[in-house]
Design an enzyme around this catalytic site. Structure first.
Site, PDB file in Angstrom:
ATOM      1  N   GLU A 191       0.853  -1.188   0.000  1.00 31.97           N
ATOM      2  CA  GLU A 191       0.000   0.000   0.000  1.00 31.97           C
ATOM      3  C   GLU A 191       0.891   1.239   0.000  1.00 31.97           C
ATOM      4  O   GLU A 191       1.815   1.331   0.809  1.00 31.97           O
ATOM      5  CB  GLU A 191      -0.904   0.015   1.229  1.00 31.97           C
ATOM      6  CG  GLU A 191      -1.846   1.207   1.261  1.00 31.97           C
ATOM      7  CD  GLU A 191      -2.731   1.237   2.497  1.00 31.97           C
ATOM      8  OE1 GLU A 191      -3.470   2.225   2.656  1.00 31.97           O
ATOM      9  OE2 GLU A 191      -2.663   0.292   3.305  1.00 31.97           O
ATOM     10  N   ARG A 193       6.058 -12.824   9.623  1.00 30.57           N
ATOM     11  CA  ARG A 193       6.610 -11.539   9.233  1.00 30.57           C
ATOM     12  C   ARG A 193       8.038 -11.434   9.766  1.00 30.57           C
ATOM     13  O   ARG A 193       8.434 -12.179  10.667  1.00 30.57           O
ATOM     14  CB  ARG A 193       5.766 -10.385   9.781  1.00 30.57           C
ATOM     15  CG  ARG A 193       5.745 -10.281  11.304  1.00 30.57           C
ATOM     16  CD  ARG A 193       4.888  -9.124  11.759  1.00 30.57           C
ATOM     17  NE  ARG A 193       5.422  -7.866  11.301  1.00 30.57           N
ATOM     18  CZ  ARG A 193       4.747  -6.712  11.349  1.00 30.57           C
ATOM     19  NH1 ARG A 193       3.517  -6.682  11.816  1.00 30.57           N
ATOM     20  NH2 ARG A 193       5.308  -5.599  10.925  1.00 30.57           N
ATOM     21  N   LYS A 227       3.969   0.607  10.098  1.00 27.46           N
ATOM     22  CA  LYS A 227       4.000   1.876   9.361  1.00 27.46           C
ATOM     23  C   LYS A 227       3.464   3.017  10.221  1.00 27.46           C
ATOM     24  O   LYS A 227       3.913   4.161  10.097  1.00 27.46           O
ATOM     25  CB  LYS A 227       3.200   1.755   8.067  1.00 27.46           C
ATOM     26  CG  LYS A 227       3.951   1.042   6.957  1.00 27.46           C
ATOM     27  CD  LYS A 227       3.210   1.186   5.645  1.00 27.46           C
ATOM     28  CE  LYS A 227       3.934   0.461   4.519  1.00 27.46           C
ATOM     29  NZ  LYS A 227       3.195   0.529   3.251  1.00 27.46           N
TER      30      LYS A 227
END
Length: 707
Positions: free
Chosen positions: A64, A314, A324
């Site tokens: 994104e 992750r 983020k």
């Protein structure tokens, strides 16, 4: 949860699933995960997909554009562009990866982020089959949402955020009661049907089509309505509690442009885009594992091809945060200077610090991709950098905190007056990297870490009235005098050179910079956080000493052509050097130095990594130092007492040994006590114990070589 009907508009029982296709590649099961009935493709969908893809296997990398890519994305790229195919056993010619901007939230996205994502991916060396945008499918997504409304599987909802939270909480408690074998109507009764199942859930198709069109036309306020999917409030997975598919946002889109106020949500969009782009493997991280149900439900409801979904752990790296939201806060609250600050775990920050794409990709290969959660040590990344930078970095001498050295007998060392110049290989192991020349001058600079006012046995650097070797000169340098300023700081050393045959061989050779060295600023970086795994109080754990700036550093002038500002760019790997004995450094983008004029602005370096792993030494408090000294004193006293004790004869042991001295008044012919200090006769049992003590002492004497 009941099985989904084969036709989304029908409640008929599903036909038996088609037989699984034969494995296309030997490692196909390597990316298998939890199976769902919704994930089964019909024979016609399978045939259509195979006709389109043939022998091609396609993945996608869909970040994104709401921030810069970070090292976690480097792992994702490595997986989607390479490692997944390796695991599956797909030949190179059949590998395809789509680079997709998952741009469904215009509030957080920008042109800057869109540009940075592309540049970072290209710098990492990955070449996608094509670049797509989720926003390019906005019309298709809208039409599919209309189809769901027509099938009675989506509805326009006017519930507030608080009402939705209450609805989901109630549904969760009812499902929990059922799971415990309790009556949900007793444990979590439905007191208001407006909340559960919700006042809009069973409204007509006509009403929902009309209101969805009104949302598209901008006839309702932002946040007042959503389009929700009619899923399952009895599911054990809260992500099935009628997810929001569309919301109203009066925000211009950075890619699609202005004029739109209805935007699809991520959960509705990404599975559909995967299917539209003929993706075979949709790879994400484990926190999305619970999104598997809605991912497949949506594709089932639309009768679209369902890619295989695989979740991997992750990347969790010590002393960093990869959220983020937290990274954005670090930037906005000026804990760092921007997204590309060398302390940031962003790809731009790592590149600016001197990590190359090869380093990051090798690190990701070593870490691999599994479903096991773990935290990777920062030292693993640092060691990867050392192994890659060592063979490829040009050597140069530098001083971070320079001390001026005057060589008082320089004319004697250079009687010809032609100067002392040495040819030095740019790499000690690779002659193809060429060489450079360094000139020893009457004034040189050494790093302050190579000098101490007080010498020590374990210290091999320079000190008053002590000699060290001088790198490349082939002789010694002896410190004869120390010059200090008014505050007692060392400002200058006076030294002599010694290349005589009988000179004492030095224990170390120090580096130096000639008088015409280039002034520069050197930034040395430590961990961004003070703890390996930052907690929810992570802002309090930001390391205030994560950057140490050396504004008066100096470097060997032979590097000037390599460090010119014209060779420095934000989006490339900039010139890297190994400062001998100090570490690996890279030219920073703040550099404005011109090699042609030897001026133009400052030259700035960032340290990438030290030459060796640094062991942090705990700085001891005065109390700790006092305790250490007390232990040393006690140990010395104990050793002295032990030596004195061994001088005692067995006959005088009970008379002179410290632990027995004064306890007894009479002894037998062998020296064994017969009466204590009060004149009482020693018992037989006590005499036996004392005899054992003396026997033990005799053994100690024999061991020490004494009779």
């Amino acid at each position: 949860m009941s099985a989904p009907p084969s036709d989304p508009s029908s409640s008929a029982a599903p036909p038996p699933p088609p037989p699984p296709p034969s494995e296309s590649y030997p490692g196909e099961k390597a990316l298998s995960a939890r199976e769902l009935e919704w994930a089964v493709n019909s024979p016609s969908l399978l045939e259509e997909h195979r006709a389109s893809n043939g022998s091609i296997v396609r993945t996608r990398f869909p970040p994104e554009p709401n921030g810069f890519l970070h090292i976690g994305h480097a792992k994702s790229m490595n997986m989607n562009f390479s490692l997944a195919f390796e695991k599956l056993g797909v030949p190179l010619e059949n590998r395809r990866t789509v680079f997709r901007y998952d741009d469904t939230n215009p509030d957080a996205e920008s042109e800057e982020y869109i540009d940075s994502l592309r540049r970072d991916m290209e710098w990492m060396g990955w070449k996608p089959e094509r670049t797509t945008y989720s926003s390019d499918n906005f019309e298709t997504l809208h039409n599919l949402a209309v189809r769901l409304i027509e099938r009675g599987l989506a509805y326009v909802c006017d519930m507030s955020k608080d009402e939705m939270e209450a609805q989901r909480d109630l549904a969760r408690r009812r499902v929990g009661a059922i799971g415990q074998g309790k009556d949900p109507d007793v444990e979590a009764p439905i007191s208001d049907p407006d909340i559960l199942p919700g006042r809009n859930r069973d409204t007509s198709v006509e009403r929902n089509l009309r209101m969805f069109e009104e949302m598209r036309l901008g006839l309702h306020a932002e946040g007042s309505m959503t389009l929700r999917l009619k899923m399952d409030f009895e599911s054990s997975n809260p992500n099935m509690y009628d997810l929001v598919a569309y919301r109203i946002k009066y925000t211009s889109h950075p890619h699609a442009g202005p004029g739109r106020c209805l935007y699809p949500a991520y959960d509705f969009t990404h599975g559909i885009c995967d299917s539209l782009e003929r993706i075979d493997y949709s790879i994400c991280t484990l926190e999305f594992e619970t999104r598997r149900e809605p991912y497949y439900w949506i594709l089932w409801a639309l009768d679209m091809y369902k890619p295989k979904v695989y979740e991997m752990s992750r990347l969790n790296l010590e002393y960093t945060v990869l959220s983020k939201r937290r990274l954005l806060k670090l930037v906005n609250k000026e804990y760092v200077r921007g997204w590309d600050d060398p302390r940031m775990p962003t790809i731009s920050g790592l590149r600016r610090r001197g990590y190359t794409a090869d380093i990051l990709n090798s690190f990701c290969n070593d870490v691999g991709a599994t479903r096991a959660m773990n935290v990777v040590e920062m030292e693993k990344l640092d060691q990867t950098a050392r192994l890659k930078l060592g063979p490829s970095s040009r050597r140069a001498m530098a001083a971070l905190d320079p001390i001026k050295v005057i060589i008082t007998n320089f004319d004697d060392a250079d009687p010809s007056g032609e100067g002392l110049t040495f040819d030095v290989n740019n790499s000690p192991t690779d002659e193809s990297m060429g060489s450079h020349r360094v000139s020893l001058t009457s004034t040189i600079y050494i790093d302050s870490s190579d000098f101490r006012l007080k010498d020590a046995k374990t210290y091999y650097g320079l000190a008053p009235n002590k000699a060290v070797g001088l790198k490349y000169y082939g002789g010694n340098m002896f410190c004869t005098d120390v010059v200090k300023d008014a505050k007692g700081k060392v400002t200058e050393l006076k030294c002599t050179l010694d290349k005589s045959e009988g000179r004492k061989k030095p224990k170390s050779f120090i580096t130096w910079v000639p008088s015409d060295g280039i002034p520069c600023e050197v930034r040395v970086y430590g961990h961004l956080f003070t703890v390996p795994e930052p907690t929810d109080r992570w802002e309090e754990e930001v390391n205030p000493k994560s950057e140490a700036v050396h504004p008066n550093a100096i470097i060997d002038p032979s590097v000037k052509d390599a460090v010119d500002a014209s060779r420095v760019d934000r989006w490339t790997s900039n010139p890297a050097l190994q400062f001998e004995r100090l570490g690996y450094f890279v030219v920073d983008v703040d550099t404005a130095y011109s090699s042609s004029s030897n001026s133009g602005g400052k030259l700035v370096f960032n340290r990438t990594v030290s030459l060796k792993a640094e062991i942090k030494v705990h700085e001891k408090t005065p109390a700790e130092l006092a305790a250490i000294e007390a232990r040393r004193s006690k140990a010395k006293a104990d050793e002295a007492a032990k030596k004195e004790r061994l001088k005692i004869s067995p006959e005088d042991f009970f008379k002179l040994a410290a632990e027995f001295k004064g306890k007894y008044t009479q002894y037998d012919d062998t020296g064994l006590p017969t009466h204590d200090k009060d004149g009482k006769e020693v018992t037989k049992s006590m005499k036996k114990k004392l005899e054992k003590e003396r026997t033990k002492f005799k053994k100690q004497l024999m061991k020490a070589g004494k009779k």
